[in-house]
Design a protein around this motif. Structure first.
Motif, PDB file in Angstrom:
ATOM      1  N   ARG A   1      -9.488  -3.834  -5.561  1.00  9.50           N
ATOM      2  CA  ARG A   1      -8.205  -4.109  -6.187  1.00  9.50           C
ATOM      3  C   ARG A   1      -7.100  -3.697  -5.228  1.00  9.50           C
ATOM      4  N   LYS A   2      -5.874  -4.121  -5.537  1.00 12.72           N
ATOM      5  CA  LYS A   2      -4.770  -3.890  -4.604  1.00 12.72           C
ATOM      6  C   LYS A   2      -4.444  -2.414  -4.441  1.00 12.72           C
ATOM      7  N   LYS A   3      -4.372  -1.681  -5.558  1.00 12.39           N
ATOM      8  CA  LYS A   3      -3.961  -0.279  -5.508  1.00 12.39           C
ATOM      9  C   LYS A   3      -5.017   0.603  -6.156  1.00 12.39           C
ATOM     10  N   PRO A   4      -5.218   1.815  -5.641  1.00 11.28           N
ATOM     11  CA  PRO A   4      -6.158   2.742  -6.279  1.00 11.28           C
ATOM     12  C   PRO A   4      -5.656   3.144  -7.663  1.00 11.28           C
ATOM     13  N   THR A   5      -6.578   3.443  -8.545  1.00  9.69           N
ATOM     14  CA  THR A   5      -6.225   3.822  -9.908  1.00  9.69           C
ATOM     15  C   THR A   5      -7.019   5.051 -10.329  1.00  9.69           C
ATOM     16  N   THR A   6      -6.569   5.661 -11.411  1.00  7.41           N
ATOM     17  CA  THR A   6      -7.281   6.776 -12.014  1.00  7.41           C
ATOM     18  C   THR A   6      -8.436   6.236 -12.862  1.00  7.41           C
ATOM     19  N   PRO A   7      -9.297   7.108 -13.387  1.00 12.58           N
ATOM     20  CA  PRO A   7     -10.368   6.609 -14.271  1.00 12.58           C
ATOM     21  C   PRO A   7      -9.858   5.876 -15.496  1.00 12.58           C
ATOM     22  N   TRP A   8      -8.557   6.057 -15.841  1.00 14.05           N
ATOM     23  CA  TRP A   8      -7.993   5.403 -17.018  1.00 14.05           C
ATOM     24  C   TRP A   8      -7.143   4.190 -16.654  1.00 14.05           C
ATOM     25  N   GLY A   9      -7.132   3.816 -15.365  1.00 16.53           N
ATOM     26  CA  GLY A   9      -6.454   2.606 -14.944  1.00 16.53           C
ATOM     27  C   GLY A   9      -5.014   2.774 -14.513  1.00 16.53           C
ATOM     28  N   TYR A  10      -4.498   3.998 -14.436  1.00 12.33           N
ATOM     29  CA  TYR A  10      -3.121   4.199 -14.006  1.00 12.33           C
ATOM     30  C   TYR A  10      -3.050   4.283 -12.479  1.00 12.33           C
ATOM     31  N   PRO A  11      -1.962   3.793 -11.868  1.00 11.32           N
ATOM     32  CA  PRO A  11      -1.842   3.859 -10.398  1.00 11.32           C
ATOM     33  C   PRO A  11      -1.839   5.306  -9.912  1.00 11.32           C
ATOM     34  N   THR A  12      -2.403   5.538  -8.724  1.00  3.25           N
ATOM     35  CA  THR A  12      -2.502   6.884  -8.186  1.00  3.25           C
ATOM     36  C   THR A  12      -2.458   6.828  -6.664  1.00  3.25           C
ATOM     37  N   LEU A  13      -2.624   7.975  -6.034  1.00  2.00           N
ATOM     38  CA  LEU A  13      -2.630   8.114  -4.573  1.00  2.00           C
ATOM     39  C   LEU A  13      -1.344   7.579  -3.961  1.00  2.00           C
ATOM     40  N   GLY A  14      -0.225   8.256  -4.261  1.00  2.00           N
ATOM     41  CA  GLY A  14       1.059   7.894  -3.679  1.00  2.00           C
ATOM     42  C   GLY A  14       2.062   7.363  -4.670  1.00  2.00           C
ATOM     43  N   THR A  15       1.629   6.927  -5.843  1.00  2.00           N
ATOM     44  CA  THR A  15       2.554   6.408  -6.841  1.00  2.00           C
ATOM     45  C   THR A  15       3.242   7.556  -7.569  1.00  2.00           C
ATOM     46  N   LYS A  16       4.565   7.499  -7.665  1.00  2.00           N
ATOM     47  CA  LYS A  16       5.311   8.554  -8.336  1.00  2.00           C
ATOM     48  C   LYS A  16       5.116   8.436  -9.846  1.00  2.00           C
ATOM     49  N   SER A  17       4.752   9.540 -10.460  1.00  2.00           N
ATOM     50  CA  SER A  17       4.518   9.548 -11.903  1.00  2.00           C
ATOM     51  C   SER A  17       5.322  10.618 -12.623  1.00  2.00           C
TER      52      SER A  17
END
Length: 254
Positions: A221-237
């Motif tokens: 997929r384009k961007k890495p995600t958490t086990p629950w499908g949220y963007p991670t590894l650099g995405t501001k949350s």
């Protein structure tokens, strides 16, 4: 603080050391048991913080953060280990018979006296309002200016913000407990309640969005995600703090 080096009798004691003045026998009236959600689960039993579980039982030490024993001198009796924080604590015997724990200021030794109040000397371990604290070089949170009812502080992150002058501050820096025994065996992590961390790419598709595939397959997929499908590894949350941001004069440095 004097240090005692272990003899290398087992792999676990190699390069290990211990502070000779530090004790680990807390007073019974200053501790209590605490319930720990040791597996990182929420009220519904769902894991919300992964890689947690087990660990050694801990007793919580009651820390005197208020320092409301005003104008009563106290003496540092012991320097003790606290399993709940990355700093030592010290037991204070006050002149009125009160006994309390405070965070150990770096450089304070057994036998020194401390006091809390509005007109006390600026000395290591003393607590006094920000309105009575002078600027000092080398401090961690630096007091830059005082204007009106607010004081301007520069935090270690580089952020400059306003804080009420009525807030109390302890002179000195909390003594960070440097790790004396290196993590040379997996049992150390399990003692503090940390379980093994597994990459999502080696899981099954039912357990992680990165899982599945034949062999070492990419994420897919384009961007890495958490086990629950949220963007991670650099995405501001991080959410903006509406009320706290009003007191920030300069943002923290990158």
């Amino acid at each position: 603080m004097a240090r005692h080096l272990y003899k290398t009798s087992t792999p676990s004691t190699r390069n290990g050391a211990v502070d000779s003045q530090v004790k680990s026998n807390p007073r019974n009236n200053l501790i209590y048991g605490q319930h720990r959600c040791g597996k990182g689960r929420n009220a519904r039993g769902i894991i919300t913080a992964g890689h947690r579980g087990g660990g050694h039982k801990r007793l919580y030490r009651k820390i005197d953060f208020r320092r409301n024993e005003k104008d009563i001198y106290g003496r540092i009796v012991t320097i003790e280990y606290d399993p709940n924080r990355n700093a030592y604590i010290c037991l204070i015997h006050y002149g009125d018979g009160e006994k309390r724990y405070i965070l150990h200021p770096r450089g304070a030794i057994i036998g020194e006296t401390i006091v809390s109040g509005t007109e006390v000397p600026i000395k290591m371990g003393n607590a006094l309002p920000l309105s009575a604290v002078a600027r000092a070089a080398g401090a961690v949170a630096k007091l830059i200016a005082k204007e009106g009812k607010s004081a301007t502080l520069k935090l270690p992150s580089g952020e400059v913000r306003l804080i009420s002058q009525n807030c109390s501050a302890t002179v000195g820096q909390v003594g960070e407990r440097r790790e004396l025994n290196p993590r040379i065996k997996a049992g150390y992590k399990r003692w503090i309640g940390k379980r093994p961390v597994v990459r999502g790419s080696v899981m099954n598709p039912a357990d992680h969005p990165h899982g599945g595939g034949e062999g070492r397959s990419p994420i897919g997929r384009k961007k890495p995600t958490t086990p629950w499908g949220y963007p991670t590894l650099g995405t501001k949350s991080r959410k903006k703090k509406k009320y706290s941001d009003n007191f920030i004069i300069r943002r923290r440095s990158k």
